[in-house]
Scaffold this active site. Structure first.
Site, PDB file in Angstrom:
ATOM      1  N   ASP A 189      50.542  46.696  64.247  1.00  0.00           N
ATOM      2  CA  ASP A 189      51.652  45.752  64.261  1.00  0.00           C
ATOM      3  C   ASP A 189      52.382  45.963  62.936  1.00  0.00           C
ATOM      4  O   ASP A 189      51.884  46.654  62.039  1.00  0.00           O
ATOM      5  CB  ASP A 189      51.104  44.323  64.381  1.00  0.00           C
ATOM      6  CG  ASP A 189      52.210  43.287  64.389  1.00  0.00           C
ATOM      7  OD1 ASP A 189      53.266  43.533  65.005  1.00  0.00           O
ATOM      8  OD2 ASP A 189      52.029  42.231  63.753  1.00  0.00           O
ATOM      9  N   LEU A 190      53.546  45.355  62.779  1.00  0.00           N
ATOM     10  CA  LEU A 190      54.329  45.540  61.560  1.00  0.00           C
ATOM     11  C   LEU A 190      54.236  44.342  60.615  1.00  0.00           C
ATOM     12  O   LEU A 190      53.647  44.422  59.543  1.00  0.00           O
ATOM     13  CB  LEU A 190      55.790  45.807  61.936  1.00  0.00           C
ATOM     14  CG  LEU A 190      56.763  46.005  60.778  1.00  0.00           C
ATOM     15  CD1 LEU A 190      56.386  47.229  59.951  1.00  0.00           C
ATOM     16  CD2 LEU A 190      58.191  46.130  61.307  1.00  0.00           C
ATOM     17  N   ASP A 191      54.803  43.218  61.031  1.00  0.00           N
ATOM     18  CA  ASP A 191      54.841  42.041  60.165  1.00  0.00           C
ATOM     19  C   ASP A 191      53.454  41.453  59.960  1.00  0.00           C
ATOM     20  O   ASP A 191      52.736  41.175  60.910  1.00  0.00           O
ATOM     21  CB  ASP A 191      55.757  40.968  60.764  1.00  0.00           C
ATOM     22  CG  ASP A 191      57.226  41.337  60.611  1.00  0.00           C
ATOM     23  OD1 ASP A 191      57.597  41.847  59.543  1.00  0.00           O
ATOM     24  OD2 ASP A 191      57.990  41.129  61.557  1.00  0.00           O
ATOM     25  N   THR A 196      57.819  40.708  56.588  1.00  0.00           N
ATOM     26  CA  THR A 196      59.213  40.281  56.707  1.00  0.00           C
ATOM     27  C   THR A 196      59.307  39.008  57.546  1.00  0.00           C
ATOM     28  O   THR A 196      60.394  38.605  57.948  1.00  0.00           O
ATOM     29  CB  THR A 196      60.090  41.375  57.347  1.00  0.00           C
ATOM     30  OG1 THR A 196      59.624  41.648  58.674  1.00  0.00           O
ATOM     31  CG2 THR A 196      60.045  42.656  56.532  1.00  0.00           C
ATOM     32  N   LYS A 249      55.216  34.260  65.829  1.00  0.00           N
ATOM     33  CA  LYS A 249      54.660  35.483  65.257  1.00  0.00           C
ATOM     34  C   LYS A 249      54.128  36.414  66.345  1.00  0.00           C
ATOM     35  O   LYS A 249      53.349  36.012  67.196  1.00  0.00           O
ATOM     36  CB  LYS A 249      53.554  35.155  64.246  1.00  0.00           C
ATOM     37  CG  LYS A 249      54.095  34.522  62.969  1.00  0.00           C
ATOM     38  CD  LYS A 249      53.017  34.349  61.926  1.00  0.00           C
ATOM     39  CE  LYS A 249      53.598  33.821  60.617  1.00  0.00           C
ATOM     40  NZ  LYS A 249      52.571  33.653  59.574  1.00  0.00           N
ATOM     41  N   GLY A 250      54.591  37.640  66.304  1.00  0.00           N
ATOM     42  CA  GLY A 250      54.163  38.636  67.274  1.00  0.00           C
ATOM     43  C   GLY A 250      54.858  38.537  68.609  1.00  0.00           C
ATOM     44  O   GLY A 250      54.584  39.310  69.519  1.00  0.00           O
ATOM     45  N   ARG A 308      61.870  38.929  70.554  1.00  0.00           N
ATOM     46  CA  ARG A 308      63.062  38.196  70.144  1.00  0.00           C
ATOM     47  C   ARG A 308      63.514  37.203  71.212  1.00  0.00           C
ATOM     48  O   ARG A 308      63.775  36.034  70.924  1.00  0.00           O
ATOM     49  CB  ARG A 308      64.190  39.190  69.848  1.00  0.00           C
ATOM     50  CG  ARG A 308      65.401  38.577  69.162  1.00  0.00           C
ATOM     51  CD  ARG A 308      66.493  39.618  68.983  1.00  0.00           C
ATOM     52  NE  ARG A 308      66.002  40.789  68.267  1.00  0.00           N
ATOM     53  CZ  ARG A 308      66.662  41.945  68.206  1.00  0.00           C
ATOM     54  NH1 ARG A 308      67.817  42.075  68.808  1.00  0.00           N
ATOM     55  NH2 ARG A 308      66.167  42.956  67.526  1.00  0.00           N
ATOM     56  N   SER A 329      55.069  47.187  67.449  1.00  0.00           N
ATOM     57  CA  SER A 329      55.641  45.939  66.944  1.00  0.00           C
ATOM     58  C   SER A 329      56.699  45.414  67.893  1.00  0.00           C
ATOM     59  O   SER A 329      57.457  46.175  68.494  1.00  0.00           O
ATOM     60  CB  SER A 329      56.272  46.182  65.566  1.00  0.00           C
ATOM     61  OG  SER A 329      57.064  45.075  65.177  1.00  0.00           O
ATOM     62  N   ALA A 330      56.779  44.090  68.001  1.00  0.00           N
ATOM     63  CA  ALA A 330      57.811  43.463  68.816  1.00  0.00           C
ATOM     64  C   ALA A 330      59.179  43.579  68.173  1.00  0.00           C
ATOM     65  O   ALA A 330      60.197  43.342  68.817  1.00  0.00           O
ATOM     66  CB  ALA A 330      57.462  41.986  69.045  1.00  0.00           C
ATOM     67  N   SER A 331      59.222  43.960  66.912  1.00  0.00           N
ATOM     68  CA  SER A 331      60.485  44.064  66.180  1.00  0.00           C
ATOM     69  C   SER A 331      61.246  45.328  66.557  1.00  0.00           C
ATOM     70  O   SER A 331      60.734  46.440  66.416  1.00  0.00           O
ATOM     71  CB  SER A 331      60.235  44.064  64.669  1.00  0.00           C
ATOM     72  OG  SER A 331      61.444  44.301  63.970  1.00  0.00           O
ATOM     73  N   ASN A 334      63.585  46.317  64.914  1.00  0.00           N
ATOM     74  CA  ASN A 334      63.987  46.876  63.627  1.00  0.00           C
ATOM     75  C   ASN A 334      62.870  47.673  62.970  1.00  0.00           C
ATOM     76  O   ASN A 334      62.995  48.094  61.820  1.00  0.00           O
ATOM     77  CB  ASN A 334      64.432  45.752  62.681  1.00  0.00           C
ATOM     78  CG  ASN A 334      65.630  44.998  63.221  1.00  0.00           C
ATOM     79  OD1 ASN A 334      66.716  45.547  63.373  1.00  0.00           O
ATOM     80  ND2 ASN A 334      65.438  43.727  63.554  1.00  0.00           N
ATOM     81  N   LYS A 355      54.143  40.845  73.832  1.00  0.00           N
ATOM     82  CA  LYS A 355      52.818  40.302  73.551  1.00  0.00           C
ATOM     83  C   LYS A 355      52.805  38.810  73.915  1.00  0.00           C
ATOM     84  O   LYS A 355      53.815  38.130  73.727  1.00  0.00           O
ATOM     85  CB  LYS A 355      52.495  40.469  72.060  1.00  0.00           C
ATOM     86  CG  LYS A 355      52.542  41.909  71.569  1.00  0.00           C
ATOM     87  CD  LYS A 355      52.426  41.981  70.050  1.00  0.00           C
ATOM     88  CE  LYS A 355      52.653  43.391  69.542  1.00  0.00           C
ATOM     89  NZ  LYS A 355      52.613  43.483  68.072  1.00  0.00           N
ATOM     90  N   GLU A 358      46.250  43.874  64.043  1.00  0.00           N
ATOM     91  CA  GLU A 358      47.196  42.771  64.244  1.00  0.00           C
ATOM     92  C   GLU A 358      46.916  41.632  63.274  1.00  0.00           C
ATOM     93  O   GLU A 358      45.851  41.570  62.649  1.00  0.00           O
ATOM     94  CB  GLU A 358      47.078  42.228  65.671  1.00  0.00           C
ATOM     95  CG  GLU A 358      48.000  42.890  66.687  1.00  0.00           C
ATOM     96  CD  GLU A 358      49.414  42.335  66.625  1.00  0.00           C
ATOM     97  OE1 GLU A 358      49.668  41.431  65.805  1.00  0.00           O
ATOM     98  OE2 GLU A 358      50.266  42.801  67.408  1.00  0.00           O
ATOM     99  N   ASP A 359      47.884  40.711  63.185  1.00  0.00           N
ATOM    100  CA  ASP A 359      47.664  39.498  62.386  1.00  0.00           C
ATOM    101  C   ASP A 359      47.973  38.244  63.189  1.00  0.00           C
ATOM    102  O   ASP A 359      47.898  37.141  62.649  1.00  0.00           O
ATOM    103  CB  ASP A 359      48.526  39.518  61.125  1.00  0.00           C
ATOM    104  CG  ASP A 359      49.988  39.214  61.411  1.00  0.00           C
ATOM    105  OD1 ASP A 359      50.532  39.760  62.402  1.00  0.00           O
ATOM    106  OD2 ASP A 359      50.598  38.434  60.657  1.00  0.00           O
TER     107      ASP A 359
END
Length: 226
Positions: free
Chosen positions: A7-9, A15, A43-44, A47, A114-116, A118, A145, A169-170
């Site tokens: 995952d990213l964030d 971010t 979170k996760g 959008r 990641s769901a982002s 970006n 997710k 993941e977080d």
């Protein structure tokens, strides 16, 4: 273990505060107040799903057309992208650069799940794109997710079986997605919230290539949670 999907964030960088600020600004324009406690639900989450949760909180879940919702989400993303222009390598979370390098040195394939949307831009700003063999495009997925599709897709793009992968993941939704994909799950954060993971560690600096390999080996051979 042949691959690790991140995952990213909250895992590679953080971010999340920018997402929160951008959502809060958008919600305020609609007369909806959100706080950091509510933000945990986002979170996760994708959008559009995040937007729907905010609208439902304000009793506006069915007020807007799909095109209007897309416009709101796009407007939020414009604000978010302005905020992340300042992201740089110093924003990598502790231990992550070393982890990515060690995994690559061991020949482990790496993917971003990641769901982002970006994600590619942020990896570039963090100067770690070169470590990743693939990036899943969340815009091409049918479901976000906790649906496991993003992790399944990541394994497909890497050309490996999900059972040979570890997901990091977080967020609880992310852990559920990893488990649903048939991968071994490693979570970073709160033990209670993330209890469904094969192992939970307090912080990013507690994750190492050796730990991931050990967790994968023990979990696959013994089918147990640490």
């Amino acid at each position: 273990m042949k691959a690790v999907l991140f995952d990213l964030d909250g895992v590679i960088t953080d971010t999340a505060i920018y997402h929160y600020q951008a959502w809060k600004e958008m919600a305020s324009k609609l007369g909806i107040e959100i706080d950091e406690v509510f933000n945990e639900q986002l979170k996760g989450v994708s959008r559009m799903d995040s937007l729907q949760l905010i609208l439902e909180k304000g009793g506006l879940g069915n007020r807007y057309s799909e095109s209007e919702k897309v416009k709101m989400a796009d407007d939020k993303n414009i604000v978010y992208k302005q905020m992340i222009e300042k992201v740089s390598p110093k924003d990598l979370l502790p231990g992550i650069k070393e982890l990515l390098k060690d995994l690559k040195d061991k020949g482990v394939l790496l993917g971003l799940a990641s769901a982002s949307q970006n994600g590619p831009v942020i990896l570039d700003r963090l100067e770690v794109t070169q470590y990743f063999n693939t990036i899943v495009n969340p815009a091409e997925l049918r479901a976000g997710k906790p649906d496991p599709e993003i992790f399944v897709k990541g394994a497909q793009q890497l050309g490996v079986n999900p059972k040979d992968c570890v997901g990091v993941e977080d967020a609880a939704a992310g852990v559920q997605a990893i488990n649903g994909a048939g991968m071994v799950s490693v979570a970073i954060g709160n033990q209670t919230t993330l209890a469904a993971a094969n192992i939970v560690v307090p912080a990013t600096e507690d994750v190492s290539a050796d730990l991931l390999e050990k967790v994968w080996s023990v979990s696959v051979n013994c089918n147990e949670v640490f």
